[in-house]
Design a protein around this motif. Structure first.
Motif, PDB file in Angstrom:
ATOM      1  N   ASP A 134       0.489  -1.331   0.128  1.00 31.76           N
ATOM      2  CA  ASP A 134       0.035   0.309  -0.136  1.00 31.76           C
ATOM      3  C   ASP A 134       0.455   1.089  -0.087  1.00 31.76           C
ATOM      4  O   ASP A 134       2.105   0.754  -0.280  1.00 31.76           O
ATOM      5  CB  ASP A 134      -0.972  -0.034   1.530  1.00 31.76           C
ATOM      6  N   GLN A 135       0.174   1.913   0.211  1.00 30.26           N
ATOM      7  CA  GLN A 135       0.866   3.685   0.188  1.00 30.26           C
ATOM      8  C   GLN A 135       2.504   3.786   1.304  1.00 30.26           C
ATOM      9  O   GLN A 135       3.139   4.340   1.330  1.00 30.26           O
ATOM     10  CB  GLN A 135      -0.066   5.218   0.290  1.00 30.26           C
ATOM     11  N   PRO A 136       1.854   3.488   2.682  1.00 32.77           N
ATOM     12  CA  PRO A 136       2.787   3.144   3.519  1.00 32.77           C
ATOM     13  C   PRO A 136       4.007   2.386   3.145  1.00 32.77           C
ATOM     14  O   PRO A 136       5.361   3.629   2.870  1.00 32.77           O
ATOM     15  CB  PRO A 136       2.117   3.135   4.606  1.00 32.77           C
ATOM     16  N   LEU A 137       3.937   1.672   2.913  1.00 29.14           N
ATOM     17  CA  LEU A 137       5.022   0.181   2.457  1.00 29.14           C
ATOM     18  C   LEU A 137       5.682   1.596   1.245  1.00 29.14           C
ATOM     19  O   LEU A 137       6.779   0.946   0.646  1.00 29.14           O
ATOM     20  CB  LEU A 137       4.219  -0.735   2.247  1.00 29.14           C
ATOM     21  N   LEU A 138       5.200   1.302   0.224  1.00 29.89           N
ATOM     22  CA  LEU A 138       5.669   2.140  -0.688  1.00 29.89           C
ATOM     23  C   LEU A 138       6.228   3.325  -0.618  1.00 29.89           C
ATOM     24  O   LEU A 138       8.110   3.127  -1.576  1.00 29.89           O
ATOM     25  CB  LEU A 138       4.800   2.669  -2.439  1.00 29.89           C
ATOM     26  N   GLU A 139       5.793   4.367   0.254  1.00 24.54           N
ATOM     27  CA  GLU A 139       6.960   5.506   0.807  1.00 24.54           C
ATOM     28  C   GLU A 139       8.304   4.530   1.496  1.00 24.54           C
ATOM     29  O   GLU A 139       9.030   5.329   1.193  1.00 24.54           O
ATOM     30  CB  GLU A 139       6.302   6.356   1.443  1.00 24.54           C
ATOM     31  N   SER A 140       7.929   3.690   2.034  1.00 23.49           N
ATOM     32  CA  SER A 140       8.850   2.961   2.352  1.00 23.49           C
ATOM     33  C   SER A 140       9.479   2.574   1.943  1.00 23.49           C
ATOM     34  O   SER A 140      11.139   2.216   2.257  1.00 23.49           O
ATOM     35  CB  SER A 140       8.359   2.094   4.101  1.00 23.49           C
ATOM     36  N   ALA A 141       9.967   1.754   1.001  1.00 23.34           N
ATOM     37  CA  ALA A 141      10.322   0.759   0.060  1.00 23.34           C
ATOM     38  C   ALA A 141      11.364   1.609  -0.900  1.00 23.34           C
ATOM     39  O   ALA A 141      12.438   1.551  -1.284  1.00 23.34           O
ATOM     40  CB  ALA A 141       9.827  -0.137  -0.823  1.00 23.34           C
ATOM     41  N   GLN A 142      10.350   3.102  -0.721  1.00 27.39           N
ATOM     42  CA  GLN A 142      11.743   4.256  -1.939  1.00 27.39           C
ATOM     43  C   GLN A 142      12.005   5.463  -0.696  1.00 27.39           C
ATOM     44  O   GLN A 142      13.727   5.669  -1.680  1.00 27.39           O
ATOM     45  CB  GLN A 142      10.011   4.981  -2.512  1.00 27.39           C
ATOM     46  N   LYS A 143      12.346   4.963   0.108  1.00 31.72           N
ATOM     47  CA  LYS A 143      13.747   5.179   1.260  1.00 31.72           C
ATOM     48  C   LYS A 143      14.803   4.636   1.766  1.00 31.72           C
ATOM     49  O   LYS A 143      15.709   4.690   2.010  1.00 31.72           O
ATOM     50  CB  LYS A 143      13.071   5.787   2.412  1.00 31.72           C
ATOM     51  N   ALA A 144      14.220   3.008   1.029  1.00 32.23           N
ATOM     52  CA  ALA A 144      15.661   1.991   1.220  1.00 32.23           C
ATOM     53  C   ALA A 144      16.318   2.063   0.216  1.00 32.23           C
ATOM     54  O   ALA A 144      15.902   2.128  -0.959  1.00 32.23           O
ATOM     55  CB  ALA A 144      14.741   0.977   1.264  1.00 32.23           C
ATOM     56  N   HIS A 145      17.568   2.365   0.563  1.00 30.08           N
ATOM     57  CA  HIS A 145      18.740   2.588  -0.004  1.00 30.08           C
ATOM     58  C   HIS A 145      20.027   1.361   0.173  1.00 30.08           C
ATOM     59  O   HIS A 145      20.472   0.888   1.151  1.00 30.08           O
ATOM     60  CB  HIS A 145      19.436   3.726  -0.083  1.00 30.08           C
TER      61      HIS A 145
END
Length: 379
Positions: A134-145
């Motif tokens: 969902d959107q919260p997990l999507l934002e978390s995945a985009q921050k992952a480096h």
């Protein structure tokens, strides 16, 4: 494509989310460690499920290697009749229970999961919800480096797109290049290990040439296509290659192909451990053959002068030459001593028959058949 693979998108995303929930208890939920380990765990889970197919692949590969001489004979026998050749090949496969496609089963079985993971990461890069992410997990995945590179970034992405993911172009290029090199190197080593250690070297077949060609083709393919893979997919594929390499090393060590180098090494280990007891007569025959091989010496190459003198050393040839010259000198000395006595005897006989003719006889006897040239003024 999205409609057909939609169930797989849900399955892959659900597995990743479950692993992410577990690793979030240890690491920061937005960190690359939590999301990266989730992808690695996805690979491990898929490969464990594919172990039965991997075992079937090994058996099929060995059967194909064993059938290569018969297949080559069929090709030579029905060289001009392709239809009969195909029929005989299928008959041979049926009789031996061999399926040529079995060696490709693990790769074919992994392909849907690979495509699904690629699409999931691609949706994350485009900021689109996919599967159970969902959107919260999507934002978390985009921050992952991972080492400064976002999971959804690619080597060929523009600077604007990479900056929107919170990273720099240099970090993304360096990380992707290192992963592509490691991915290609692991694939090359895996195939080379199979060719050098787990192949019966006593039989030269076209199958070996095909495997040798694949050893160079696959790494090149990974290098070419890798620049279009997101970092998360590179993590997936690198983990798959490392798993395959380790799994193959285990199989080659424990259950190698008969006649291969790995099989001989395993036999030596079992003999050293006392788990193989050979026939004493066979051991004695092997030892005798090895001793004969070690004692056998190749003839030394002779120089031209030695070959001309019959292989005798140069010193012996010189000694013989000197001895021959000495004997020749002594012989000439004895001949010189005998000469006057012969001349006296001939002179005495010549006096009885005539002085002139005797002198000529004496001179002609000295030359032993050689004619004395006449003076030009004499006829």
């Amino acid at each position: 494509m999205d409609t057909i693979l939609s169930p797989l998108y849900i399955a892959v995303s659900w597995i990743i989310v479950q692993f992410h929930s577990f690793y979030s208890l240890i690491f920061d939920k937005d960190s690359g460690a939590a999301w990266g380990l989730s992808i690695v765990s996805l690979v491990v889970l898929i490969r464990i499920c594919l172990i039965p197919l991997f075992v079937k692949q090994i058996k099929s590969t060995r059967n194909m290697q064993a059938l290569q001489p018969k297949m080559k004979a069929i090709q030579e026998r029905y060289k001009s009749d392709k239809q009969r050749q195909s029929e005989e090949m299928m008959k041979l496969y049926k009789e031996t229970g061999t399926n040529p496609l079995s060696s490709c089963l693990p790769i074919l079985a992994q392909s849907p999961f690979f495509i699904s993971l690629y699409q999931v990461l691609n949706h994350i890069a485009q900021n689109k919800v996919v599967g159970v992410i969902d959107q919260p997990l999507l934002e978390s995945a985009q921050k992952a480096h991972i080492f400064g590179a976002p999971l959804a970034a690619k080597f060929m992405d523009s600077a604007e797109k990479i900056q929107s993911l919170g990273a720099s172009v240099v970090d993304v290029r360096v990380v992707t290049i290192v992963m592509i090199v490691l991915m290609s190197a692991s694939q090359f080593y895996t195939q080379r290990q199979l060719m050098t250690k787990n192949v019966d070297l006593t039989v030269k077949t076209p199958f070996m040439q095909q495997q040798k060609m694949l050893m160079y083709v696959f790494p090149i393919m990974f290098a070419v296509f890798g620049i279009n893979f997101p970092v998360g997919v590179l993590v997936y594929w690198l983990t798959t290659n490392v798993w395959t390499m380790g799994q193959q090393m285990f199989v080659i060590r424990r259950n190698p192909t008969p006649g291969s180098k790995a099989f001989e090494e395993r036999q030596e280990r079992l003999r050293a451990a006392g788990k193989i007891v050979e026939d004493p007569a066979e051991v004695a025959a092997k030892q005798a053959a090895e001793e004969a091989r070690q004692n056998r010496q190749q003839p030394k190459r002779q120089t031209k002068s030695k070959r001309q003198t019959g292989g005798a050393p140069a010193g012996g040839a010189q000694n013989r030459t000197r001895a021959g010259s000495a004997s020749g000198a002594s012989g000439s000395g004895q001949g010189a001593a005998k000469k006057p006595s012969l001349e006296k005897k001939d002179a005495q006989e010549g006096k009885g028959k005539g002085g002139a003719s005797g002198a000529r006889t004496t001179k002609s006897g000295q030359r032993k058949g050689q004619q004395r040239p006449k003076h030009p003024t004499k006829k």
